[in-house]
Design a protein around this motif. Structure first.
Motif, PDB file in Angstrom:
ATOM      1  N   ALA A 157       2.293  -8.167   2.415  1.00  0.00           N
ATOM      2  CA  ALA A 157       2.523  -6.935   1.660  1.00  0.00           C
ATOM      3  C   ALA A 157       3.595  -6.074   2.321  1.00  0.00           C
ATOM      4  CB  ALA A 157       1.218  -6.159   1.535  1.00  0.00           C
ATOM      5  N   ILE A 158       3.513  -5.919   3.642  1.00  0.00           N
ATOM      6  CA  ILE A 158       4.506  -5.106   4.360  1.00  0.00           C
ATOM      7  C   ILE A 158       5.894  -5.708   4.214  1.00  0.00           C
ATOM      8  CG2 ILE A 158       5.254  -4.390   6.665  1.00  0.00           C
ATOM      9  CD1 ILE A 158       2.226  -4.164   7.376  1.00  0.00           C
ATOM     10  N   ALA A 159       5.990  -7.034   4.328  1.00  0.00           N
ATOM     11  CA  ALA A 159       7.291  -7.705   4.188  1.00  0.00           C
ATOM     12  C   ALA A 159       7.870  -7.481   2.796  1.00  0.00           C
ATOM     13  CB  ALA A 159       7.142  -9.199   4.462  1.00  0.00           C
ATOM     14  N   ASP A 160       7.025  -7.584   1.754  1.00  0.00           N
ATOM     15  CA  ASP A 160       7.495  -7.368   0.386  1.00  0.00           C
ATOM     16  C   ASP A 160       7.919  -5.920   0.170  1.00  0.00           C
ATOM     17  OD1 ASP A 160       7.041  -9.997  -0.239  1.00  0.00           O
ATOM     18  OD2 ASP A 160       5.128  -9.657  -1.258  1.00  0.00           O
ATOM     19  N   LEU A 161       7.140  -4.986   0.686  1.00  0.00           N
ATOM     20  CA  LEU A 161       7.455  -3.564   0.494  1.00  0.00           C
ATOM     21  C   LEU A 161       8.762  -3.186   1.179  1.00  0.00           C
ATOM     22  CD1 LEU A 161       3.862  -2.125   0.994  1.00  0.00           C
ATOM     23  CD2 LEU A 161       5.178  -2.055  -1.120  1.00  0.00           C
ATOM     24  N   PRO A 212      13.451  -1.554  -3.284  1.00  0.00           N
ATOM     25  CA  PRO A 212      14.175  -0.274  -3.323  1.00  0.00           C
ATOM     26  C   PRO A 212      13.202   0.865  -3.039  1.00  0.00           C
ATOM     27  CG  PRO A 212      14.600  -1.586  -5.294  1.00  0.00           C
ATOM     28  CD  PRO A 212      13.496  -2.267  -4.568  1.00  0.00           C
ATOM     29  N   GLU A 213      13.725   1.958  -2.500  1.00  0.00           N
ATOM     30  CA  GLU A 213      12.863   3.062  -2.086  1.00  0.00           C
ATOM     31  C   GLU A 213      12.023   3.610  -3.232  1.00  0.00           C
ATOM     32  OE1 GLU A 213      13.251   7.379   0.190  1.00  0.00           O
ATOM     33  OE2 GLU A 213      14.921   5.964   0.220  1.00  0.00           O
ATOM     34  N   SER A 214      12.594   3.650  -4.442  1.00  0.00           N
ATOM     35  CA  SER A 214      11.863   4.202  -5.584  1.00  0.00           C
ATOM     36  C   SER A 214      10.625   3.361  -5.913  1.00  0.00           C
ATOM     37  CB  SER A 214      12.773   4.279  -6.812  1.00  0.00           C
ATOM     38  OG  SER A 214      13.279   2.985  -7.131  1.00  0.00           O
ATOM     39  N   ARG A 215      10.777   2.027  -5.893  1.00  0.00           N
ATOM     40  CA  ARG A 215       9.633   1.166  -6.185  1.00  0.00           C
ATOM     41  C   ARG A 215       8.624   1.195  -5.041  1.00  0.00           C
ATOM     42  NH1 ARG A 215      10.626  -4.995  -7.741  1.00  0.00           N
ATOM     43  NH2 ARG A 215      11.747  -3.953  -9.437  1.00  0.00           N
ATOM     44  N   ARG A 216       9.125   1.233  -3.805  1.00  0.00           N
ATOM     45  CA  ARG A 216       8.222   1.282  -2.663  1.00  0.00           C
ATOM     46  C   ARG A 216       7.375   2.557  -2.717  1.00  0.00           C
ATOM     47  NH1 ARG A 216      11.620   0.072   0.949  1.00  0.00           N
ATOM     48  NH2 ARG A 216      12.244   2.169   1.598  1.00  0.00           N
ATOM     49  N   GLY A 217       7.982   3.654  -3.142  1.00  0.00           N
ATOM     50  CA  GLY A 217       7.239   4.906  -3.271  1.00  0.00           C
ATOM     51  C   GLY A 217       6.097   4.793  -4.267  1.00  0.00           C
ATOM     52  N   LYS A 218       6.303   4.045  -5.339  1.00  0.00           N
ATOM     53  CA  LYS A 218       5.239   3.847  -6.334  1.00  0.00           C
ATOM     54  C   LYS A 218       4.102   3.034  -5.740  1.00  0.00           C
ATOM     55  CE  LYS A 218       8.523   4.029 -10.189  1.00  0.00           C
ATOM     56  NZ  LYS A 218       9.204   3.240 -11.252  1.00  0.00           N
ATOM     57  N   TRP A 219       4.463   2.024  -4.926  1.00  0.00           N
ATOM     58  CA  TRP A 219       3.431   1.217  -4.287  1.00  0.00           C
ATOM     59  C   TRP A 219       2.658   2.043  -3.254  1.00  0.00           C
ATOM     60  CZ3 TRP A 219       0.715  -2.794  -5.252  1.00  0.00           C
ATOM     61  CH2 TRP A 219       1.209  -3.818  -6.066  1.00  0.00           C
ATOM     62  N   VAL A 220       3.353   2.907  -2.523  1.00  0.00           N
ATOM     63  CA  VAL A 220       2.677   3.766  -1.549  1.00  0.00           C
ATOM     64  C   VAL A 220       1.646   4.640  -2.254  1.00  0.00           C
ATOM     65  CG1 VAL A 220       2.993   5.723   0.020  1.00  0.00           C
ATOM     66  CG2 VAL A 220       4.541   3.766   0.158  1.00  0.00           C
ATOM     67  N   ALA A 221       2.018   5.161  -3.442  1.00  0.00           N
ATOM     68  CA  ALA A 221       1.082   5.999  -4.210  1.00  0.00           C
ATOM     69  C   ALA A 221      -0.139   5.194  -4.649  1.00  0.00           C
ATOM     70  CB  ALA A 221       1.796   6.591  -5.420  1.00  0.00           C
ATOM     71  N   VAL A 222       0.071   3.941  -5.078  1.00  0.00           N
ATOM     72  CA  VAL A 222      -1.051   3.084  -5.484  1.00  0.00           C
ATOM     73  C   VAL A 222      -1.959   2.798  -4.298  1.00  0.00           C
ATOM     74  CG1 VAL A 222      -1.664   0.754  -6.268  1.00  0.00           C
ATOM     75  CG2 VAL A 222       0.142   2.026  -7.446  1.00  0.00           C
ATOM     76  N   ILE A 223      -1.365   2.472  -3.160  1.00  0.00           N
ATOM     77  CA  ILE A 223      -2.160   2.163  -1.963  1.00  0.00           C
ATOM     78  C   ILE A 223      -2.915   3.393  -1.486  1.00  0.00           C
ATOM     79  CG2 ILE A 223      -1.987   1.469   0.468  1.00  0.00           C
ATOM     80  CD1 ILE A 223       0.339  -0.381  -0.417  1.00  0.00           C
ATOM     81  N   GLU A 224      -2.286   4.586  -1.588  1.00  0.00           N
ATOM     82  CA  GLU A 224      -2.974   5.829  -1.244  1.00  0.00           C
ATOM     83  C   GLU A 224      -4.202   6.023  -2.123  1.00  0.00           C
ATOM     84  OE1 GLU A 224      -2.557   8.695   0.769  1.00  0.00           O
ATOM     85  OE2 GLU A 224      -1.339   7.391   2.025  1.00  0.00           O
ATOM     86  N   GLN A 225      -4.042   5.767  -3.419  1.00  0.00           N
ATOM     87  CA  GLN A 225      -5.162   5.905  -4.339  1.00  0.00           C
ATOM     88  C   GLN A 225      -6.275   4.918  -3.999  1.00  0.00           C
ATOM     89  OE1 GLN A 225      -5.715   8.160  -6.522  1.00  0.00           O
ATOM     90  NE2 GLN A 225      -7.415   7.325  -7.710  1.00  0.00           N
ATOM     91  N   CYS A 226      -5.886   3.694  -3.669  1.00  0.00           N
ATOM     92  CA  CYS A 226      -6.886   2.676  -3.312  1.00  0.00           C
ATOM     93  C   CYS A 226      -7.626   3.047  -2.036  1.00  0.00           C
ATOM     94  CB  CYS A 226      -6.207   1.313  -3.155  1.00  0.00           C
ATOM     95  SG  CYS A 226      -5.614   0.615  -4.713  1.00  0.00           S
ATOM     96  N   ALA A 227      -6.909   3.633  -1.079  1.00  0.00           N
ATOM     97  CA  ALA A 227      -7.542   4.026   0.178  1.00  0.00           C
ATOM     98  C   ALA A 227      -8.541   5.165  -0.020  1.00  0.00           C
ATOM     99  CB  ALA A 227      -6.480   4.440   1.193  1.00  0.00           C
ATOM    100  N   ALA A 228      -8.405   5.880  -1.140  1.00  0.00           N
ATOM    101  CA  ALA A 228      -9.320   6.991  -1.444  1.00  0.00           C
ATOM    102  C   ALA A 228     -10.513   6.542  -2.277  1.00  0.00           C
ATOM    103  CB  ALA A 228      -8.563   8.099  -2.170  1.00  0.00           C
ATOM    104  N   ALA A 229     -10.682   5.228  -2.456  1.00  0.00           N
ATOM    105  CA  ALA A 229     -11.796   4.706  -3.257  1.00  0.00           C
ATOM    106  C   ALA A 229     -13.110   4.962  -2.529  1.00  0.00           C
ATOM    107  CB  ALA A 229     -11.607   3.207  -3.496  1.00  0.00           C
ATOM    108  N   GLU A 230     -14.034   5.642  -3.191  1.00  0.00           N
ATOM    109  CA  GLU A 230     -15.320   5.974  -2.592  1.00  0.00           C
ATOM    110  C   GLU A 230     -16.452   5.542  -3.512  1.00  0.00           C
ATOM    111  OE1 GLU A 230     -15.151  10.161  -1.891  1.00  0.00           O
ATOM    112  OE2 GLU A 230     -14.072   9.949   0.004  1.00  0.00           O
ATOM    113  N   GLY A 231     -17.627   5.306  -2.928  1.00  0.00           N
ATOM    114  CA  GLY A 231     -18.797   4.941  -3.715  1.00  0.00           C
ATOM    115  C   GLY A 231     -18.872   3.455  -3.989  1.00  0.00           C
ATOM    116  N   GLY A 232     -19.930   3.065  -4.694  1.00  0.00           N
ATOM    117  CA  GLY A 232     -20.139   1.658  -4.991  1.00  0.00           C
ATOM    118  C   GLY A 232     -19.346   1.151  -6.173  1.00  0.00           C
ATOM    119  N   SER A 233     -18.902   2.067  -7.047  1.00  0.00           N
ATOM    120  CA  SER A 233     -18.086   1.686  -8.199  1.00  0.00           C
ATOM    121  C   SER A 233     -17.136   2.835  -8.497  1.00  0.00           C
ATOM    122  CB  SER A 233     -18.967   1.368  -9.413  1.00  0.00           C
ATOM    123  OG  SER A 233     -19.767   2.484  -9.749  1.00  0.00           O
TER     124      SER A 233
END
Length: 341
Positions: free
Chosen positions: A72-76, A80-101
């Motif tokens: 993942a790091i190699a691909d990111l 381009p910076e614009s696309r990488r920024g979108k992936w960073v936002a997705v990963i940030e959202q995933c890291a904030a996943a809480e609870g069982g569902s």
């Protein structure tokens, strides 16, 4: 430090989007450095808030050293910076996943980010990254306590949080390949590691609501496979509940449920199951006479006449599970033939 979160909130209100300066900046930096020693999710989120207050760039939460995160790091880095920024936002959202569902609020925000990124792009990366989660660490840890499990077989805490969110995101649309990938991820997460049990219970459990919520029949098909493959008792209860609730949502009758519940044991084609164990491919063949035999092949397709020493030494639980599947099939086949007749 019980009051630290309140102090950070006060600093956020004071600065109102501006970067800290002077003694306040120095104090925040010291707090951020102190929190580097704590790997729990609440402290990581607090550390990231402090990082933003001192004017630091958005963190990429992925760490090198695991096969999937390396890819993942190699691909990111190539993006381009614009696309990488979108992936960073997705990963940030995933890291904030809480609870069982996933909560409705979390899913709504995640879907927005997914539309911005592009579902085709997300799907392509998931099919490339997630199968690598089953592999041991790439940056091998050579020393650890004799009373602790082998860390090379585990998933680090920050990555477990991210994988949990990525699994949930995979469940928002019907997709055969993504469903199969999430099924493999769940089986890998529930895989037993000596001295700890399943290597990443949280990741495995997150795959169940992803498959349960996936539109169409692909999700329940993978849940049925997990019913046969996973031997962890607590997970079996969760898998059973997910199976029954998904069948009810799809309006499947009792006969259809029972038919799907017949174990396939991960077989594909005609009586064949292939599984990656370490650097070897194990192939379980079921003959027409009902005998199950395991053969071994290296990653470069060199056959091996006996069980590789590496598998015996480092993957004893996986070998034990595969052998158990072979015995179960041999016991199950006569009853299935009689049922078909």
């Amino acid at each position: 430090a019980p009051h630290l979160e309140g102090l950070v909130s006060a600093a956020e209100r004071l600065l109102d989007g501006a970067a800290a300066a002077g003694k306040l900046r120095e104090a925040l930096q010291q707090a951020e450095q102190a929190l580097e020693w704590i790997g729990n999710a609440p402290e990581r989120r607090l550390r990231d808030r402090i990082h933003r207050l001192v004017g630091g760039k958005e963190r990429l939460r992925l760490e090198a050293g695991e096969a999937w995160s390396d890819a993942a790091i190699a691909d990111l880095r190539k993006m381009p910076e614009s696309r990488r920024g979108k992936w960073v936002a997705v990963i940030e959202q995933c890291a904030a996943a809480e609870g069982g569902s996933p909560s409705t609020r979390w899913l709504d925000e995640a879907r927005k980010l997914l539309r911005t990124l592009g579902e085709t792009e997300f799907r392509r990366r998931m099919l490339a990254w997630l199968p690598l989660v089953s592999l041991p660490r790439t940056a091998r840890i050579e020393e650890w306590s004799e009373y602790s499990p082998d860390p090379n077989q585990l998933i680090i805490e920050p990555h477990a949080e991210i994988l949990k969110g990525l699994a949930w995101l995979c469940g928002v649309r019907e997709d055969r390949e993504l469903a199969r990938t999430i099924g493999v991820l769940a089986a890998s997460a529930y895989r037993k590691v000596p001295m700890i049990g399943p290597r990443a219970v949280r990741v495995g459990n997150a795959c169940l609501p992803a498959l349960r919520s996936m539109p169409g029949m692909e999700g329940i098909g993978q849940i049925a496979i997990l019913k046969a493959k996973v031997r962890f008792g607590t997970a079996q209860k969760l898998i059973e509940r997910a199976f029954v609730s998904t069948a009810a949502r799809l309006g499947l009758g009792r006969d259809e449920i029972e038919e799907m519940a017949v174990p396939t044991y991960g077989l594909s084609g005609v009586g064949v199951r292939e599984e990656r164990i370490g650097e070897w491919c194990a192939r379980l063949d079921v003959s027409i006479l009902g005998k199950a035999e395991i053969t071994w092949t290296s990653v470069d397709d060199r056959p091996r006449s006996s069980i590789p020493a590496e598998v015996k030494k480092d993957h004893g639980e996986e070998l034990k599970d595969l052998r158990a599947v072979g015995k179960d099939i041999e016991k199950m086949l006569p009853a299935q033939r009689e049922r078909i007749d």
